[in-house]
Design a protein around this motif. Sequence first.
Motif, short mmCIF file in Angstrom:
data_model
loop_
_atom_site.label_atom_id
_atom_site.label_comp_id
_atom_site.label_asym_id
_atom_site.label_seq_id
_atom_site.Cartn_x
_atom_site.Cartn_y
_atom_site.Cartn_z
N ILE A 233 0.42 -1.37 -0.11
CA ILE A 233 -0.27 -0.14 -0.32
C ILE A 233 1.00 0.94 -0.02
CG2 ILE A 233 -1.81 1.24 1.47
CD1 ILE A 233 -2.70 -1.07 2.35
N GLU A 234 1.41 1.24 1.13
CA GLU A 234 2.78 2.25 1.28
C GLU A 234 4.10 2.45 -0.54
OE1 GLU A 234 3.71 3.90 5.26
OE2 GLU A 234 3.03 1.48 4.64
N LEU A 235 4.32 3.58 -0.99
CA LEU A 235 5.61 3.78 -1.60
C LEU A 235 6.42 4.96 -1.52
CD1 LEU A 235 6.38 2.60 -4.24
CD2 LEU A 235 5.31 4.44 -5.37
N ALA A 236 7.75 4.52 -1.42
CA ALA A 236 8.25 5.55 -1.26
C ALA A 236 9.43 5.82 -2.75
CB ALA A 236 9.22 5.20 0.36
N ILE A 237 9.88 6.84 -3.68
CA ILE A 237 10.13 7.01 -4.56
C ILE A 237 11.39 8.41 -4.35
CG2 ILE A 237 10.36 7.40 -6.68
CD1 ILE A 237 8.02 7.02 -6.77
N ALA A 238 12.27 7.64 -4.43
CA ALA A 238 14.07 9.06 -4.52
C ALA A 238 13.87 9.70 -5.88
CB ALA A 238 15.44 8.32 -4.28
N THR A 252 9.72 10.67 -1.71
CA THR A 252 8.69 10.98 -1.90
C THR A 252 7.88 9.65 -0.91
OG1 THR A 252 8.28 12.74 -3.80
CG2 THR A 252 6.01 12.23 -3.87
N TYR A 253 6.32 9.85 -0.17
CA TYR A 253 6.31 9.12 0.66
C TYR A 253 4.12 9.00 -0.27
CZ TYR A 253 9.84 7.12 3.84
OH TYR A 253 10.34 6.97 4.09
N TYR A 254 3.84 7.86 -1.14
CA TYR A 254 2.37 7.31 -1.53
C TYR A 254 2.01 6.60 -0.85
CZ TYR A 254 4.71 9.28 -5.61
OH TYR A 254 5.48 10.70 -6.02
N ASN A 255 1.10 6.68 -0.83
CA ASN A 255 0.17 5.88 -0.40
C ASN A 255 -1.54 5.56 -0.83
OD1 ASN A 255 -2.86 4.62 1.88
ND2 ASN A 255 -0.90 4.42 3.03
N PHE A 256 -1.36 4.62 -1.42
CA PHE A 256 -2.33 3.23 -1.80
C PHE A 256 -3.55 3.07 -1.58
CE2 PHE A 256 1.38 4.39 -4.57
CZ PHE A 256 0.40 5.05 -5.19
N GLY A 257 -4.04 3.59 0.34
CA GLY A 257 -5.14 2.80 0.77
C GLY A 257 -5.79 3.66 1.25
N GLU A 258 -5.95 4.42 2.16
CA GLU A 258 -7.83 4.23 2.82
C GLU A 258 -7.26 6.55 2.88
OE1 GLU A 258 -9.78 2.99 5.57
OE2 GLU A 258 -10.98 1.58 4.19
N VAL A 259 -6.69 5.78 3.62
CA VAL A 259 -5.11 6.97 4.64
C VAL A 259 -4.60 8.31 2.96
CG1 VAL A 259 -2.75 8.27 5.15
CG2 VAL A 259 -3.65 5.83 6.02
#
Length: 426
Positions: A233-238, A252-259
Motif C-alpha cells: 500500500i505504501e510506496l516511497a520514491i527517491a 516522496t511517500y505515497y499511500n494507495f490505501g484509505e489514507v
Amino acid sequence: MAGRSRKKIIVDNKGEQAALPSFNVDNAPKDEFIIKDLGIVKEKKSEGKKRVSLKFVAIFAFVLILITTAIFAIRFINFNVTEMLWKTSVTKGSDNINNKSIKYDSYKNGLMRVSNDGITYINSSGEVKWTISYNMKDPIYESNDNYFAIADRNGYEFYIFDENGVSGTNTVTNPIQKISLSLDGVLYILQSDEENSYVNVFRNSGALIDISIKTTLTGDGTAIDLGTSNDGIELAIAYMCLANDKLYSKATYYNFGEVGQNANSKRVVKEFVEELSDKFLARIYFFDKDNSFLIYDGGVYFVSTKDPANPTIVQKKEFDIKIRSVSYNKKYLAMVFEDNRMIVFNKDGTLLADKKIDFDYENFYISDDYAIFLYGNRVMIYDSRGRMLFDKEMEMEVQYVAKKKSLIFTELLVGLIDGVECIRFY
C-alpha cells in the motif's frame, strides 16, 4: 493418613463420645476418603497423577538441560568443524563457469539460482523443484516471503514466481531500472527513457494495476530508486530534481490505501525536500509497513510510517567516511566503510554492532541475522552484534551463503557454480 481409611471417634462439645454418621467408611476404596477432625472429606484422585506429572516434567527438564549442555560442549570443542548434509547438482546450461552470471538469493528456507538464461528453485531439502528458462542480459531480482520477482535491467520483461513456478509474467514499454516486491507479490517497476521516469504496478498474476506515476527531471523529478511496504500500500520514491540550474534530491511517500485518498490527487502523504536539498539520495527501502530508511551520501535517515498519513524521520546517522558496501533485509541495515569498519542497525535506527573488519572481501550481504563476507573460497560470518561465528576456507569457490532455519544445529546453504550444498557447523 492419605491413601488409607480408618475409623475415628469424634468427641462432642460436652466431652461425650458420639457415634460416627451412618457412612460406611470401611467399604470405601482405600485411596478415596480421608477422615479429618470434624468429618469425612473426599480426597482428589488426581493427587497421585499430579505427582507423576511433576516427576515427568522434572525428568524431561533434566534431560533437556543435558542435551543443551552437550550441544554447546560439542560446538565449543568442534568450533568451525563442518559436515555436509547433502549436495544437489544443477545443470549449468549455457552459463560459463568463468563468468559471474550465476547468482543466488534466499527463498522460503531454500535458494533461488539466477543466471542470464534461467532460474532454478532448490528447496530446503535439496530438491530441485523447478527450472524456468529465459534470456536476460542483466537480471535483477527481489525475494519477499511467498514470492520472488526477476526482471531484465534495461530490458522489458519480468516474471513473478511462487514455490510452484511462474505466478505471472508481462512486459513493459520502457526500459526497466528497479523493482520492489510486496509480501502478496505486488510488483512495482521503475522504468525510464531519455526524458521521463515511470512507475507501474502489477499483481502477482502479472496483470497491470491501474496505478502509474510519470515524472520528469524538471517537473517532480527523475525517479532513481523505489521501495514498497510489505502490504504493497505504501510506496516511497527517491527523486533527482533540477530547479534553477541546481540538482537536488527528495523522497516522496505515497499511500494507495484509505489514507492516501485523503491526500492530494497524487496520493502523496509526505515529501522530504529540505532534509535532502544538499545531499544525494541513493537508496530507499521499507523494512516493513512501519519502518523504512533513506541512504544518502554521508548518512542515513530512519523513517517511521506508524502514522501512515505522516511519515516521520526518527533517527539521523551521519558518517565522515565513504560507504564501501551496503546490505539490508527486513530486520537490519548493515554498512561497511572504506576503513573496513562494519556497522549494523536495526529497523528503528538503533546501533547494534560497530566492528573492525581486518580482511578483504569480494561480496558482503545480510542473510537473516548473519553478516556474511565472501572472498574466493573463504567464508566469514558475523552475527548482528558483530561477533565472529564462522571463518573457513571451503573446498570450492563460493557464490552465496544463506542461513538455513534449523531447530537445533546451525546449518548453511552454500551456492556454488554447479549446485547447492547444505552444511552444518558447530
